[in-house]
Motif scaffolding. Structure first.
Motif, short mmCIF file in Angstrom:
data_model
loop_
_atom_site.label_atom_id
_atom_site.label_comp_id
_atom_site.label_asym_id
_atom_site.label_seq_id
_atom_site.Cartn_x
_atom_site.Cartn_y
_atom_site.Cartn_z
N UNK A 27 53.40 51.38 48.93
CA UNK A 27 52.73 50.57 49.96
C UNK A 27 52.62 49.11 49.56
N UNK A 28 52.57 48.85 48.27
CA UNK A 28 52.46 47.48 47.78
C UNK A 28 53.81 46.81 47.59
N UNK A 29 54.88 47.58 47.62
CA UNK A 29 56.19 47.01 47.35
C UNK A 29 56.36 46.63 45.89
N UNK A 30 55.54 47.20 45.03
CA UNK A 30 55.62 46.90 43.60
C UNK A 30 55.52 48.19 42.82
N UNK B 47 52.18 37.47 46.65
CA UNK B 47 51.41 38.55 47.28
C UNK B 47 50.05 38.70 46.61
N UNK B 48 50.00 38.54 45.29
CA UNK B 48 48.72 38.62 44.59
C UNK B 48 47.79 37.50 45.04
N UNK B 49 48.32 36.29 45.16
CA UNK B 49 47.52 35.16 45.62
C UNK B 49 47.05 35.37 47.05
N UNK B 50 47.92 35.88 47.89
CA UNK B 50 47.54 36.14 49.28
C UNK B 50 46.38 37.14 49.33
N UNK B 51 46.47 38.20 48.56
CA UNK B 51 45.40 39.20 48.54
C UNK B 51 44.10 38.60 48.01
N UNK B 52 44.19 37.81 46.94
CA UNK B 52 42.98 37.19 46.37
C UNK B 52 42.35 36.22 47.37
N UNK C 271 38.95 42.28 53.46
CA UNK C 271 39.49 43.24 52.48
C UNK C 271 41.02 43.16 52.44
N UNK C 272 41.55 43.19 51.24
CA UNK C 272 43.01 43.16 51.06
C UNK C 272 43.47 44.59 50.85
N UNK C 273 44.12 45.13 51.84
CA UNK C 273 44.59 46.53 51.75
C UNK C 273 45.93 46.58 51.08
N UNK C 274 46.33 47.78 50.72
CA UNK C 274 47.63 47.95 50.05
C UNK C 274 48.80 47.65 50.97
N UNK C 275 48.57 47.61 52.27
CA UNK C 275 49.66 47.31 53.20
C UNK C 275 49.67 45.84 53.60
#
Length: 191
Positions: free
Chosen positions: A149-152, A171-176, A184-188
């Motif tokens: 789901x995370x593409x990682x 993607x990490x920065x976007x979630x943070x 909330x930053x979901x796995x999708x």
């Protein structure tokens, strides 16, 4: 736009050499940044280049030198990337045996929005202790980038260098950023 502060913790894995990508992108998005490195990660990074970009020395020990800022700005978000097998397990267990992991433990305890991006091979990721650590961190509302789901996905043993360029800094920065904004930053959620 009000500037927010992003604390970055790097561990000793290949992608650590590219942490300047995260710093540059965060700065372009109005974040200030500081970097803390595990002791072993110091061999993977260019501390001088990081200091030029952030305006702060890279911290890796409790003791401050005369030129080190005694305290860091209050963190609005934390990204631990790349996170090693060892560090993920220690963080989940609350083991704070170096400055970086002590800072992580405290920030998670303060409920600072936290994103962890492991850089592990599939054999290590398959181990029960690691799987428990990831589940425990997610139970604490830590966003762990790992899985389909995370593409990682974890890489095959011995192939880490071929995965380094694909490391999901953006993607990490976007979630943070989303988490720091109260979303909330979901796995999708990949941005």
């Amino acid at each position: 736009m009000t500037r927010r502060h992003l604390q970055i913790v790097v561990c000793a894995a290949g992608p650590a050499a590219d942490v300047t990508q995260l710093i540059t992108t965060a700065t372009q998005q109005s974040w200030t940044t500081t970097v803390t490195a595990t002791p072993s990660a110091l061999d993977f990074i260019d501390a001088e280049a990081i200091e030029r970009l952030t305006g702060y020395p890279v911290r890796s020990t409790y003791r401050s030198s005369d030129r080190t800022h005694r305290s860091l700005p209050a963190a609005d978000a934390l990204i631990i990337a790349p996170a090693t097998y060892n560090s993920v397990n220690k963080i989940a267990l609350g083991i704070a045996d170096n400055y970086a992991l002590t800072a992580v433990a405290e920030l998670i305890g303060r409920q600072v929005p936290t994103v962890v991006v492991p850089f592990v091979n599939a054999a290590l990721a398959a181990r029960a202790p690691f799987q428990r650590a990831v589940a425990d961190l997610r139970d604490e509302r830590v966003r762990v980038f790992l899985g389909t789901d995370d593409g990682w996905e974890p890489h095959p043993p011995g192939s880490g260098s071929s995965r380094q360029r694909a490391f999901p800094w953006a993607a990490a920065l976007h979630a943070a950023t989303r988490m720091a904004s109260g979303v909330p930053a979901s796995s999708t959620d990949q941005g």
